[in-house]
Scaffold this motif. Structure first.
Motif, PDB file in Angstrom:
ATOM      1  N   ASP A   1      -4.955  -6.432   8.038  1.00  0.00           N
ATOM      2  CA  ASP A   1      -4.385  -5.090   8.136  1.00  0.00           C
ATOM      3  C   ASP A   1      -2.944  -5.099   7.658  1.00  0.00           C
ATOM      4  OD1 ASP A   1      -6.730  -4.012   9.231  1.00  0.00           O
ATOM      5  OD2 ASP A   1      -6.125  -4.598  11.258  1.00  0.00           O
ATOM      6  N   PRO A   2      -2.483  -3.978   7.086  1.00  0.00           N
ATOM      7  CA  PRO A   2      -1.090  -3.906   6.628  1.00  0.00           C
ATOM      8  C   PRO A   2      -0.099  -4.081   7.778  1.00  0.00           C
ATOM      9  CG  PRO A   2      -2.373  -2.067   5.764  1.00  0.00           C
ATOM     10  CD  PRO A   2      -3.224  -2.753   6.785  1.00  0.00           C
TER      11      PRO A   2
ATOM     12  N   ILE B   1       0.343  -5.887   2.652  1.00  0.00           N
ATOM     13  CA  ILE B   1      -0.649  -6.911   2.984  1.00  0.00           C
ATOM     14  C   ILE B   1      -0.183  -8.181   2.284  1.00  0.00           C
ATOM     15  CG2 ILE B   1      -3.050  -7.659   2.790  1.00  0.00           C
ATOM     16  CD1 ILE B   1      -3.783  -4.639   2.616  1.00  0.00           C
TER      17      ILE B   1
ATOM     18  N   GLN C   1      -4.540   1.035  -2.950  1.00  0.00           N
ATOM     19  CA  GLN C   1      -5.858   0.554  -2.504  1.00  0.00           C
ATOM     20  C   GLN C   1      -5.746  -0.747  -1.725  1.00  0.00           C
ATOM     21  OE1 GLN C   1      -8.464   2.610  -2.890  1.00  0.00           O
ATOM     22  NE2 GLN C   1      -6.915   3.933  -3.813  1.00  0.00           N
ATOM     23  N   GLY C   2      -4.646  -1.471  -1.925  1.00  0.00           N
ATOM     24  CA  GLY C   2      -4.396  -2.690  -1.153  1.00  0.00           C
ATOM     25  C   GLY C   2      -4.974  -3.971  -1.724  1.00  0.00           C
ATOM     26  N   SER C   3      -5.589  -3.924  -2.903  1.00  0.00           N
ATOM     27  CA  SER C   3      -6.200  -5.148  -3.439  1.00  0.00           C
ATOM     28  C   SER C   3      -5.227  -5.971  -4.274  1.00  0.00           C
ATOM     29  CB  SER C   3      -7.430  -4.829  -4.268  1.00  0.00           C
ATOM     30  OG  SER C   3      -7.068  -4.370  -5.564  1.00  0.00           O
TER      31      SER C   3
ATOM     32  N   LYS D   1       0.838  -1.196   0.000  1.00  0.00           N
ATOM     33  CA  LYS D   1       0.000   0.000   0.000  1.00  0.00           C
ATOM     34  C   LYS D   1       0.872   1.244   0.000  1.00  0.00           C
ATOM     35  CE  LYS D   1      -3.835   0.314   1.993  1.00  0.00           C
ATOM     36  NZ  LYS D   1      -4.966   0.465   2.895  1.00  0.00           N
TER      37      LYS D   1
ATOM     38  N   ASP E   1       0.056  -1.163  -4.839  1.00  0.00           N
ATOM     39  CA  ASP E   1      -1.337  -0.767  -5.005  1.00  0.00           C
ATOM     40  C   ASP E   1      -1.794  -0.016  -3.765  1.00  0.00           C
ATOM     41  OD1 ASP E   1      -4.040  -0.454  -5.422  1.00  0.00           O
ATOM     42  OD2 ASP E   1      -4.496  -2.585  -5.541  1.00  0.00           O
TER      43      ASP E   1
ATOM     44  N   TYR F   1      -4.744 -14.756   4.579  1.00  0.00           N
ATOM     45  CA  TYR F   1      -4.011 -13.597   5.082  1.00  0.00           C
ATOM     46  C   TYR F   1      -3.223 -14.046   6.311  1.00  0.00           C
ATOM     47  CZ  TYR F   1      -7.139 -10.760   2.197  1.00  0.00           C
ATOM     48  OH  TYR F   1      -7.825 -10.199   1.154  1.00  0.00           O
TER      49      TYR F   1
ATOM     50  N   GLU G   1       3.961  -0.254   4.299  1.00  0.00           N
ATOM     51  CA  GLU G   1       2.759  -1.054   4.596  1.00  0.00           C
ATOM     52  C   GLU G   1       2.540  -2.112   3.516  1.00  0.00           C
ATOM     53  OE1 GLU G   1      -0.486   1.670   6.790  1.00  0.00           O
ATOM     54  OE2 GLU G   1      -0.283   2.029   4.638  1.00  0.00           O
TER      55      GLU G   1
END
Length: 108
Positions: free
Chosen positions: A73-74, A48, A103-105, A42, A101, A68, A46
């Motif tokens: 959470d990151p 994920i 947005q984290g996706s 992210k 990314d 996960y 950060e």
């Protein structure tokens, strides 16, 4: 029918590039069936981490399933790297894909 890991990685990175995301193969694993781990950054501090889900690699619609292992959470990149080093010690055939990314996706 499940795709070979190498083909899935190449295809997913191409989709990321088309969507305007940056991504690289940080570690090349076994072409046929190496487990794929994805670090979605992210920001530089950060990440994920996505790992293969327990059970079938793909769901009924043909989408790859993810877990996960460090939570939703990151976390700091160092924490993800330590986890991945432990996984490499267990299975030297894993792939590691890094995607940037905000947005984290990571399109996953």
């Amino acid at each position: 029918m499940a795709l070979k890991s190498e083909i899935w990685v190449k295809g997913h990175l191409r989709a990321c590039f088309v969507a305007g995301l940056s991504g690289v193969v940080a570690r090349r694993g076994a072409a046929e069936a190496g487990a794929v781990y994805v670090q979605v950054f992210k920001s530089p501090s950060e990440v994920i981490l996505r790992a293969p889900a327990p059970g079938p690699a793909y769901d009924d619609t043909g989408r790859r399933q993810w877990s996960y292992p460090l939570g939703h959470d990151p976390v700091a990149p160092q924490e993800a790297r330590l986890y991945l080093e432990r996984q490499m010690a267990i299975d030297p055939d894993i792939w590691i894909v890094d995607i940037e990314d905000p947005q984290g996706s990571g399109l996953l």
